[in-house]
Design a protein around this motif. Sequence first.
Motif, PDB file in Angstrom:
ATOM      1  N   GLU A 278     160.702  96.332  25.919  1.00 39.14           N
ATOM      2  CA  GLU A 278     159.547  96.543  26.238  1.00 39.14           C
ATOM      3  C   GLU A 278     159.393  97.102  27.651  1.00 39.14           C
ATOM      4  O   GLU A 278     160.421  96.478  28.498  1.00 39.14           O
ATOM      5  N   SER A 279     158.248  97.555  28.386  1.00 40.81           N
ATOM      6  CA  SER A 279     158.330  97.887  29.784  1.00 40.81           C
ATOM      7  C   SER A 279     156.898  98.193  30.212  1.00 40.81           C
ATOM      8  O   SER A 279     155.899  98.274  29.101  1.00 40.81           O
ATOM      9  N   THR A 280     156.627  98.617  31.410  1.00 47.70           N
ATOM     10  CA  THR A 280     155.404  99.264  31.788  1.00 47.70           C
ATOM     11  C   THR A 280     155.354 100.555  32.308  1.00 47.70           C
ATOM     12  O   THR A 280     156.259 100.976  33.049  1.00 47.70           O
ATOM     13  N   ASP A 282     153.868 104.354  33.666  1.00 47.94           N
ATOM     14  CA  ASP A 282     153.076 104.775  34.615  1.00 47.94           C
ATOM     15  C   ASP A 282     152.487 106.034  34.112  1.00 47.94           C
ATOM     16  O   ASP A 282     153.472 107.012  33.925  1.00 47.94           O
ATOM     17  N   VAL A 293     150.602 101.252  31.777  1.00 45.42           N
ATOM     18  CA  VAL A 293     150.399 100.718  30.445  1.00 45.42           C
ATOM     19  C   VAL A 293     151.602  99.692  30.065  1.00 45.42           C
ATOM     20  O   VAL A 293     152.574 100.266  30.313  1.00 45.42           O
ATOM     21  N   ASP A 294     151.251  98.758  29.460  1.00 43.73           N
ATOM     22  CA  ASP A 294     152.341  97.913  28.907  1.00 43.73           C
ATOM     23  C   ASP A 294     152.768  98.360  27.536  1.00 43.73           C
ATOM     24  O   ASP A 294     151.707  98.857  26.595  1.00 43.73           O
ATOM     25  N   LYS A 295     154.023  98.605  27.326  1.00 44.70           N
ATOM     26  CA  LYS A 295     154.415  99.273  26.174  1.00 44.70           C
ATOM     27  C   LYS A 295     155.516  98.404  25.462  1.00 44.70           C
ATOM     28  O   LYS A 295     156.391  97.346  26.260  1.00 44.70           O
ATOM     29  N   LYS A 296     155.434  98.048  24.110  1.00 43.60           N
ATOM     30  CA  LYS A 296     156.443  97.226  23.469  1.00 43.60           C
ATOM     31  C   LYS A 296     157.024  98.027  22.264  1.00 43.60           C
ATOM     32  O   LYS A 296     156.587  99.299  21.865  1.00 43.60           O
ATOM     33  N   ASP A 299     155.688 101.161  20.190  1.00 40.17           N
ATOM     34  CA  ASP A 299     154.589 101.671  20.927  1.00 40.17           C
ATOM     35  C   ASP A 299     155.251 103.260  21.321  1.00 40.17           C
ATOM     36  O   ASP A 299     156.495 103.492  21.302  1.00 40.17           O
ATOM     37  N   ASN A 307     158.989 105.259  33.670  1.00 42.60           N
ATOM     38  CA  ASN A 307     159.197 103.958  33.337  1.00 42.60           C
ATOM     39  C   ASN A 307     159.129 102.920  34.343  1.00 42.60           C
ATOM     40  O   ASN A 307     159.287 103.208  35.601  1.00 42.60           O
ATOM     41  N   GLY A 308     158.825 101.429  34.190  1.00 41.51           N
ATOM     42  CA  GLY A 308     158.631 100.645  35.165  1.00 41.51           C
ATOM     43  C   GLY A 308     159.930  99.896  35.553  1.00 41.51           C
ATOM     44  O   GLY A 308     160.824 100.752  35.694  1.00 41.51           O
ATOM     45  N   ARG A 310     161.857  97.792  33.573  1.00 43.26           N
ATOM     46  CA  ARG A 310     162.683  97.401  32.653  1.00 43.26           C
ATOM     47  C   ARG A 310     163.134  98.538  32.037  1.00 43.26           C
ATOM     48  O   ARG A 310     162.635  99.577  31.686  1.00 43.26           O
TER      49      ARG A 310
END
Length: 750
Positions: A278-280, A282, A293-296, A299, A307-308, A310
């Motif tokens: 999972e990551s955040t 942009d 946006v948070d992604k798991k 998604d 990518n953030g 992670r």
Amino acid sequence: MEHDHKISGIYYCPMHCEGEKTYDQPGNCPVCGMDLVEQPVLSTATKYTCPMHPEIVRDEPGSCPICGMDLVPMTVNEEEEDKTYVKLLHKFKIAAIFTIPIFLIAMSEMLPDNPLFKLMDLKYWNWVQFVLSIPVVFYATWMFFERGWRSIVTWKLNMFTLIAIGAGAAWLFSVFAILFPDIFPDQFKTHMGTVYVYFEAAVVILTLVLLGQLLEARAHGKTNSAIKELLKLAPNKATKLIDGKEHEVGIDSIQKGDLLRVKPGEKIPVDGSIKEGESTIDESMISGEPIPVDKKTGDNVSSGTINGNRSFVMIAEKVGSETLLSQIIEMVNSASRSKAPIQKLADKISGFFVPIVVLIALVTFIVWAIYGPEPAYVYAFVNAIAVLIIACPCALGLATPMSVMVGVGKGARSGVLIKNAESLEKMNAIDVLVIDKTGTVTEGKPSVEKIVSVESRFTEEEVIRRVISLNSSSEHPLAKATLLYGNERNVTVMPVSDFEAVVGKGVIGTLEGENLALGNKKLMEQVNAEISVELHDRVKAEQEQGKTVSYLAVDKTAVGFVVISDKIKESSEKAIRRLQEEGLEVIMLTGDNEDTARAVSETIGLNGYKAQMLPEDKMNEVKRLQHEGKKVAMAGDGINDAPALSQADIGIAMGSGTDVAIESSGITLVKGDLNGIAKARMLSHQVMRNIKENLFFALGYNVLGIPIAAGLLYPFFGILLSPMIAALAMSFSSISVILNSLRLRKVKLD
């Protein structure tokens, strides 16, 4: 890391003289003569187009076969894109080097006791001007004469027709004046016995027009900045997992189903979904929204987003031209080339304009020759040329396409994708906005609150198993919500036969000999299912709270129900209020039940709503509104919205929706919320106002300038407009249009 951007080989005219027509080779627009512009894409071949005729596309640089303008590269490569500008800059420098001495020689005649005449007589200085003018006419600006000649041969008269006639007549007259001075009457001669020459007028006019072309070439690069920024988002490499090992591969070698590792800070290479981690993310570069946006796991992620902090593993699902980024780029390209209906007015004006101007120039010559002071023919000649030069309609042709290109680019950066210029114009005239509920007003991510049994012969688990099994073959968002609910409870999915999705009502099928039906009350009526009073009352109570309820019928008896809630988007109420303040009537058409629709309508303050609407009902309601004389925009995100989207004056697809909805729409909102409609409305208003301002700038100079150039003020004030000042005014009108169009880049849509 930036993509090795290649060029599309598709060229178009920035004036869109022939609509969306493109060319495969560079050159000049065959209608207006402007340089073709190359469409930037993620491609592999260099192509050139006419900025006035997008249908002209060539593999090599050259001139437009229709209008003679220089073709320009369709690329984001700065070196390629600047070739036209660099070439024009070189020619402008040559023209300026030779024009300045000619201008100084001509102006020196106004000096008392002219020092130049002490070196040579005037007739020899006339020969010097002639020699210096040759590089300007036959090299730096020869393309204007080629374009003018082509426009006359094809009878597609344009700005270059007037320039070629006006400047060409001045230059040829001057050549004959120095070669055959004796054939001219005394009226045309100076006190020194030489014939008046106009080399300085011809070359100054041509040099000023060249300067205008140079500024336009630079401006066209700026109008495509949005596409260039989008193209820069695409990475050129990705980390592919093969047998558990990481391999760096080129973006073009990625196929559907490949596993890719995306590391912190990297751009996501293609569209897909997260398989592990999972990551955040942009997504601001695509959605226009600054908050990550948070992604798991499970998604979706889009190409070009960042990518953030992670790492995660994703599955490639859409590659190449199928990615959202590629579709956005194609939509922006297509919209930039399209012609707004208001441009038809400019086209009609241009069609009549050139012949009328030539006629006015002839009348000017005749009137001055008959009634003008001595030397009457000299006054007649100079004023006729001034009329031809100041009337050049280049700014008129730029007025609409410049605004559209800048506006479409501005929209793309804000998450509002315009399919064509007509959609942009229509959005400004909308009276009524029709919206869907699920995915438009609400999140479109429904979740199951509960599944209830009302029959003693079926336990809750048995009802759940039937609901989940029946929905396992459906792709409806509500069905996916029930499947997720079943997965969380480890429900075993049973095979269903004779499955059928009944559009706007629900699904039916057979499970272990039982005839099952899951859907709304209309479906229950269709299958003749009996609904008990208890079940009806419990369902109504849930619906009055704004929740969606589906009945489950087993062998024509309703035995339970599913309660699904879909959260209203935070932006919906604010966006609807903003649209209503602008005078729009906002109506919701939904396939959901009356109580749910009423609850949602009251919560967000709609002007009206209609519930239990099938796809054809939505389309018929749009037709009804149109028959009342209203201009209707329809916003939706599903397949069931497609007919109404197509019927509406302007269809607006929520980017979170289906490809069918997007294809049926004129505007797509990447983020998929109603605030995007408010942005699209503001953008449309700003672009249309900008176009009208441009038309005023373009026509204002001509309307005021032509009578002055013809000498209308001379009998009253002794004012005449020299051809050089006319050329400067004509160039200034184009510059005004360009600068005014570029102001759209700074417009705030929020």
